[in-house]
Design a protein around this motif. Sequence first.
Motif, PDB file in Angstrom:
ATOM      1  N   ARG A 128       0.751  -1.160   0.055  1.00 16.39           N
ATOM      2  CA  ARG A 128      -0.073   0.220   0.085  1.00 16.39           C
ATOM      3  C   ARG A 128       0.736   1.211   0.046  1.00 16.39           C
ATOM      4  NH1 ARG A 128      -5.514   1.242   1.606  1.00 16.39           N
ATOM      5  NH2 ARG A 128      -5.689   3.167   0.657  1.00 16.39           N
ATOM      6  N   LEU A 129       2.156   1.134   0.422  1.00 13.34           N
ATOM      7  CA  LEU A 129       2.908   2.424   0.536  1.00 13.34           C
ATOM      8  C   LEU A 129       3.699   2.650  -0.699  1.00 13.34           C
ATOM      9  CD1 LEU A 129       4.444   1.726   4.005  1.00 13.34           C
ATOM     10  CD2 LEU A 129       2.881   3.177   3.603  1.00 13.34           C
ATOM     11  N   ILE A 130       2.904   3.213  -1.833  1.00 11.82           N
ATOM     12  CA  ILE A 130       3.374   3.114  -3.124  1.00 11.82           C
ATOM     13  C   ILE A 130       4.108   4.257  -3.369  1.00 11.82           C
ATOM     14  CG2 ILE A 130       1.358   1.929  -4.206  1.00 11.82           C
ATOM     15  CD1 ILE A 130       0.124   4.651  -5.025  1.00 11.82           C
ATOM     16  N   TYR A 131       4.204   5.406  -2.759  1.00  9.02           N
ATOM     17  CA  TYR A 131       5.112   6.526  -2.778  1.00  9.02           C
ATOM     18  C   TYR A 131       6.254   6.474  -1.802  1.00  9.02           C
ATOM     19  CZ  TYR A 131       0.649   8.045  -5.144  1.00  9.02           C
ATOM     20  OH  TYR A 131      -0.148   8.290  -6.198  1.00  9.02           O
ATOM     21  N   LEU A 132       6.485   5.479  -0.851  1.00  8.38           N
ATOM     22  CA  LEU A 132       7.532   5.266  -0.088  1.00  8.38           C
ATOM     23  C   LEU A 132       8.740   5.640  -0.974  1.00  8.38           C
ATOM     24  CD1 LEU A 132       8.692   4.866   2.668  1.00  8.38           C
ATOM     25  CD2 LEU A 132       8.514   2.356   2.135  1.00  8.38           C
ATOM     26  N   SER A 133       8.963   4.824  -2.130  1.00  5.21           N
ATOM     27  CA  SER A 133      10.098   5.065  -2.634  1.00  5.21           C
ATOM     28  C   SER A 133      10.509   6.601  -3.118  1.00  5.21           C
ATOM     29  CB  SER A 133      10.266   4.306  -4.149  1.00  5.21           C
ATOM     30  OG  SER A 133       8.973   4.740  -4.923  1.00  5.21           O
ATOM     31  N   PHE A 134       9.280   7.253  -3.600  1.00 10.43           N
ATOM     32  CA  PHE A 134       9.408   8.649  -3.604  1.00 10.43           C
ATOM     33  C   PHE A 134       9.915   9.588  -2.496  1.00 10.43           C
ATOM     34  CE2 PHE A 134       6.639   7.201  -6.821  1.00 10.43           C
ATOM     35  CZ  PHE A 134       6.981   7.698  -7.932  1.00 10.43           C
ATOM     36  N   VAL A 168       8.580  14.775   5.387  1.00 13.86           N
ATOM     37  CA  VAL A 168       8.500  13.831   4.165  1.00 13.86           C
ATOM     38  C   VAL A 168       7.993  12.625   4.151  1.00 13.86           C
ATOM     39  CG1 VAL A 168      10.108  12.957   2.349  1.00 13.86           C
ATOM     40  CG2 VAL A 168      10.473  14.959   2.997  1.00 13.86           C
ATOM     41  N   LEU A 169       8.350  12.004   5.421  1.00 12.84           N
ATOM     42  CA  LEU A 169       7.591  10.588   5.756  1.00 12.84           C
ATOM     43  C   LEU A 169       6.247  10.679   5.969  1.00 12.84           C
ATOM     44  CD1 LEU A 169      10.433   8.857   7.896  1.00 12.84           C
ATOM     45  CD2 LEU A 169       9.915   8.434   5.404  1.00 12.84           C
ATOM     46  N   ILE A 170       5.851  11.480   6.765  1.00 14.49           N
ATOM     47  CA  ILE A 170       4.259  11.857   7.202  1.00 14.49           C
ATOM     48  C   ILE A 170       3.655  12.042   5.752  1.00 14.49           C
ATOM     49  CG2 ILE A 170       2.621  13.208   8.258  1.00 14.49           C
ATOM     50  CD1 ILE A 170       4.580  13.587  10.526  1.00 14.49           C
ATOM     51  N   VAL A 171       4.171  13.089   4.936  1.00 12.75           N
ATOM     52  CA  VAL A 171       3.387  13.252   3.787  1.00 12.75           C
ATOM     53  C   VAL A 171       3.282  11.988   2.792  1.00 12.75           C
ATOM     54  CG1 VAL A 171       3.497  14.511   1.620  1.00 12.75           C
ATOM     55  CG2 VAL A 171       4.015  15.785   3.759  1.00 12.75           C
ATOM     56  N   THR A 172       4.424  11.540   2.593  1.00  7.92           N
ATOM     57  CA  THR A 172       4.399  10.139   2.044  1.00  7.92           C
ATOM     58  C   THR A 172       3.546   8.962   2.447  1.00  7.92           C
ATOM     59  OG1 THR A 172       6.801  10.278   1.561  1.00  7.92           O
ATOM     60  CG2 THR A 172       5.986   8.198   1.224  1.00  7.92           C
ATOM     61  N   VAL A 173       3.462   8.653   3.701  1.00  5.77           N
ATOM     62  CA  VAL A 173       2.426   7.623   4.278  1.00  5.77           C
ATOM     63  C   VAL A 173       1.254   8.183   4.086  1.00  5.77           C
ATOM     64  CG1 VAL A 173       1.799   6.452   6.273  1.00  5.77           C
ATOM     65  CG2 VAL A 173       4.181   6.989   5.879  1.00  5.77           C
ATOM     66  N   ILE A 204      14.487  12.144   0.682  1.00  3.78           N
ATOM     67  CA  ILE A 204      15.165  12.261   1.746  1.00  3.78           C
ATOM     68  C   ILE A 204      16.629  11.943   1.679  1.00  3.78           C
ATOM     69  CG2 ILE A 204      15.713  11.062   4.109  1.00  3.78           C
ATOM     70  CD1 ILE A 204      12.921  10.516   4.311  1.00  3.78           C
ATOM     71  N   LEU A 205      16.977  11.325   0.653  1.00  2.00           N
ATOM     72  CA  LEU A 205      18.489  10.754   0.300  1.00  2.00           C
ATOM     73  C   LEU A 205      19.003  11.984  -0.661  1.00  2.00           C
ATOM     74  CD1 LEU A 205      18.287   6.945  -0.365  1.00  2.00           C
ATOM     75  CD2 LEU A 205      19.018   8.036   1.783  1.00  2.00           C
ATOM     76  N   GLY A 206      17.993  12.457  -1.421  1.00  2.01           N
ATOM     77  CA  GLY A 206      18.462  13.575  -2.222  1.00  2.01           C
ATOM     78  C   GLY A 206      18.919  14.823  -1.295  1.00  2.01           C
ATOM     79  N   PHE A 207      18.125  15.015  -0.292  1.00  4.27           N
ATOM     80  CA  PHE A 207      18.257  16.193   0.641  1.00  4.27           C
ATOM     81  C   PHE A 207      19.568  15.788   1.491  1.00  4.27           C
ATOM     82  CE2 PHE A 207      17.984  17.406   5.254  1.00  4.27           C
ATOM     83  CZ  PHE A 207      17.654  18.830   5.043  1.00  4.27           C
ATOM     84  N   ILE A 208      19.688  14.676   1.956  1.00  3.68           N
ATOM     85  CA  ILE A 208      20.912  14.426   2.657  1.00  3.68           C
ATOM     86  C   ILE A 208      22.095  14.314   1.898  1.00  3.68           C
ATOM     87  CG2 ILE A 208      22.221  12.869   3.915  1.00  3.68           C
ATOM     88  CD1 ILE A 208      19.272  11.714   5.013  1.00  3.68           C
ATOM     89  N   GLY A 209      21.947  13.917   0.480  1.00  3.15           N
ATOM     90  CA  GLY A 209      22.974  14.022  -0.297  1.00  3.15           C
ATOM     91  C   GLY A 209      23.566  15.561  -0.754  1.00  3.15           C
ATOM     92  N   VAL A 210      22.635  16.372  -0.757  1.00  2.23           N
ATOM     93  CA  VAL A 210      22.911  17.805  -0.930  1.00  2.23           C
ATOM     94  C   VAL A 210      23.328  18.452   0.063  1.00  2.23           C
ATOM     95  CG1 VAL A 210      21.871  20.008  -1.395  1.00  2.23           C
ATOM     96  CG2 VAL A 210      21.032  18.160  -2.711  1.00  2.23           C
ATOM     97  N   LYS A 211      22.897  18.011   1.522  1.00  4.71           N
ATOM     98  CA  LYS A 211      23.692  18.376   2.776  1.00  4.71           C
ATOM     99  C   LYS A 211      25.174  18.008   2.838  1.00  4.71           C
ATOM    100  CE  LYS A 211      23.207  18.010   7.801  1.00  4.71           C
ATOM    101  NZ  LYS A 211      22.738  17.383   8.852  1.00  4.71           N
ATOM    102  N   LEU A 212      25.526  16.735   2.315  1.00  2.00           N
ATOM    103  CA  LEU A 212      26.895  16.163   2.308  1.00  2.00           C
ATOM    104  C   LEU A 212      27.850  16.917   1.417  1.00  2.00           C
ATOM    105  CD1 LEU A 212      26.420  12.545   2.601  1.00  2.00           C
ATOM    106  CD2 LEU A 212      27.485  13.792   4.145  1.00  2.00           C
ATOM    107  N   ILE A 213      27.200  17.321   0.361  1.00  2.46           N
ATOM    108  CA  ILE A 213      28.118  18.223  -0.722  1.00  2.46           C
ATOM    109  C   ILE A 213      28.343  19.485  -0.053  1.00  2.46           C
ATOM    110  CG2 ILE A 213      28.138  19.156  -2.956  1.00  2.46           C
ATOM    111  CD1 ILE A 213      26.659  16.568  -3.827  1.00  2.46           C
TER     112      ILE A 213
END
Length: 395
Positions: free
Chosen positions: A250-256, A305-310, A261-270
């Motif tokens: 049912r969590l069809i948007y979890l990957s999005f 992001v997780l709340i909106v996704t779920v 989240i990973l994109g945000f953290i990636g930008v933070k790392l850079i």
Amino acid sequence: MHVTPLAWGLTIVVIVALLAFDYFFHVRHAHVPTLREAAIWSSIYVGLALLFGVVVLICGGVTMGAEYFAGYVTEKALSVDNLFVFLIIMSSFRVPREDQQKVLLFGIVFSIFARTAFIFLGAALINSFAWVFYIFGLILLITAGNMLRPETEESHSADNFIIRIAKKFMHTTEHYDGDKLFTIENGKRAMTPMLLVMVAIGGTDILFALDSIPAIFGLTQNVFIVFTATVFSLMGLRQLYFLLDGLLDRLIYLSFGLAAILGFIGVKLILHALHENNLPFVNDGEPVDVVEVSTALSLSVIIGVLIVTVIASLTSQKGRAQAAIAGARHHAANYVDLDYTADADERERIYSKLVKEEQQLKSLDPKFKKMVREETALLDLIKRAHADHDAFLNR
């Protein structure tokens, strides 16, 4: 804050004790956990993780506590996504329902060892080379992009290179012998599918670590926080698997959401890498004056992001349709597989779920019923499940 050897020792003792308790009191004797059992123990493990976070908050301060909770929430979300792959692998190997707990516990223990090695390796690289943050950031951005691409079950096929090599050089049997890794077949020692599925789970755990460890290092460079947040996110994953059975589809948007989240953290790392820059071809080897993302902002973005996704997944009509189709396929396939379980109550539970999902398919809006009509293989599988159930009742 400096973490004393005593704190490290006590933490490791607690983790080992929890794993031993999980094995001896829940997993050693094969059984199918009830929904109530899974819910209770999932709550206990989450509660222990939160309690540990409170201890960190009190002893280490607000910053350290916020880093722990941000890391724990991120790693927990990634571990839920990993459950999809575990489900596919165990379905591919047709692991009996009663023995799935042992496979999952093995995966958790292997993950702890593998990720601990990656954590200390990552920490050593970061302490020696500041430019590693650029690589970690790039890894997360690539991973985020890959998550946006549609995936099929074949993309996580259990028939990977390691499995093919194992089958080529070792005699393997097609049938399980309880939870044994080896058995005797035709007078010869043979490897059972149980060992193969554990190899497959272990291989995917290593790939998961390549994503999750850079992600949490993007939130904190405190090795103690990275280690504990990662381990506590894995604890209770076995119970969560059975608790979320049927909800995962049912969590069809979890990957999005995870991609964001990973994109945000990636930008933070850079950005952090630019702030600590010492590469000669970037700004003449001098640090770049850029905005640094705070831990509080990171935690807010991750939870938001997780709340909106779920919520988006659970309220989506398309998600409801896809979940019903996937659930009906999963439970119909399990029912017609006579090796799936030897437990008559478990077989009845699966059949009841299949009937419920059929009712959901019939109640879909007309525009989504077309999706069902196009699933001819699924409809044939459901008919076969009903025929097998009738035969079972008339024995």
